[in-house]
Design a protein around this motif. Sequence first.
Motif, PDB file in Angstrom:
ATOM      1  N   TYR A 136      25.958   0.380 -38.063  1.00 14.78           N
ATOM      2  CA  TYR A 136      24.977  -0.401 -36.881  1.00 14.78           C
ATOM      3  C   TYR A 136      25.686  -0.707 -35.609  1.00 14.78           C
ATOM      4  N   ARG A 137      26.611  -1.321 -35.931  1.00 11.29           N
ATOM      5  CA  ARG A 137      27.415  -1.763 -34.724  1.00 11.29           C
ATOM      6  C   ARG A 137      27.918  -0.699 -33.961  1.00 11.29           C
ATOM      7  N   GLY A 138      28.456   0.466 -34.275  1.00 13.55           N
ATOM      8  CA  GLY A 138      29.008   1.553 -33.796  1.00 13.55           C
ATOM      9  C   GLY A 138      27.917   2.131 -32.931  1.00 13.55           C
TER      10      GLY A 138
ATOM     11  N   ARG B 246      27.141  -2.099 -41.607  1.00 10.75           N
ATOM     12  CA  ARG B 246      27.483  -2.907 -40.652  1.00 10.75           C
ATOM     13  C   ARG B 246      28.247  -2.319 -39.520  1.00 10.75           C
ATOM     14  N   ARG B 247      29.279  -1.425 -39.902  1.00 10.46           N
ATOM     15  CA  ARG B 247      30.163  -0.837 -38.967  1.00 10.46           C
ATOM     16  C   ARG B 247      29.444   0.426 -38.367  1.00 10.46           C
TER      17      ARG B 247
ATOM     18  N   VAL C 281      24.644   0.438 -31.902  1.00 13.60           N
ATOM     19  CA  VAL C 281      24.141  -0.603 -31.053  1.00 13.60           C
ATOM     20  C   VAL C 281      25.000  -1.233 -29.902  1.00 13.60           C
ATOM     21  N   PHE C 282      26.255  -1.501 -30.179  1.00 13.23           N
ATOM     22  CA  PHE C 282      27.320  -1.998 -29.126  1.00 13.23           C
ATOM     23  C   PHE C 282      27.160  -1.032 -27.967  1.00 13.23           C
TER      24      PHE C 282
ATOM     25  N   TYR D  55      17.428   5.528 -31.347  1.00 13.81           N
ATOM     26  CA  TYR D  55      17.950   4.487 -32.749  1.00 13.81           C
ATOM     27  C   TYR D  55      17.046   4.824 -33.842  1.00 13.81           C
TER      28      TYR D  55
ATOM     29  N   THR E  17      23.890  -0.750 -26.265  1.00 16.66           N
ATOM     30  CA  THR E  17      23.486  -1.866 -25.357  1.00 16.66           C
ATOM     31  C   THR E  17      24.294  -1.868 -24.169  1.00 16.66           C
TER      32      THR E  17
END
Length: 118
Positions: A32-34, A29-30, A36-37, A90, A40
């Motif tokens: 992925y968020r690192g 999760r870390r 994607v955020f 990605y 975005t």
Amino acid sequence: MTVRAHDHASRHDPVYDHLHTTPTFVELRRRYRGFVFPATVAFLSWYLLYVVMSMWAHDFMSQDVIGNINVGLVFGLLQFVTTFFLAWLYSRFSNARLDPLARELDEEYNRERREVGR
């Protein structure tokens, strides 16, 4: 109709609930968020710049670059290039950094589900 807390909890998969708390899941999760955020935020900022420039920098956006191709058209086409570039980036990131962890979690999930099913 009210939903009691224990009713909601009983609908969850206990194996998933356990894996959700593992360091591997937290790391997945870390990562992925690192990616994607920030991606975005960068893409939306780039798009907002295009919209703002189109609205309030008309003289700049209407400058010809080559023939009838102006800066606004180049900016617009670069939106597509950016979209495809981010999708490609990605995909590479996911294959290298996310998929190995996801496979590990999937194997663990299937192993625990078999054990629960016994």
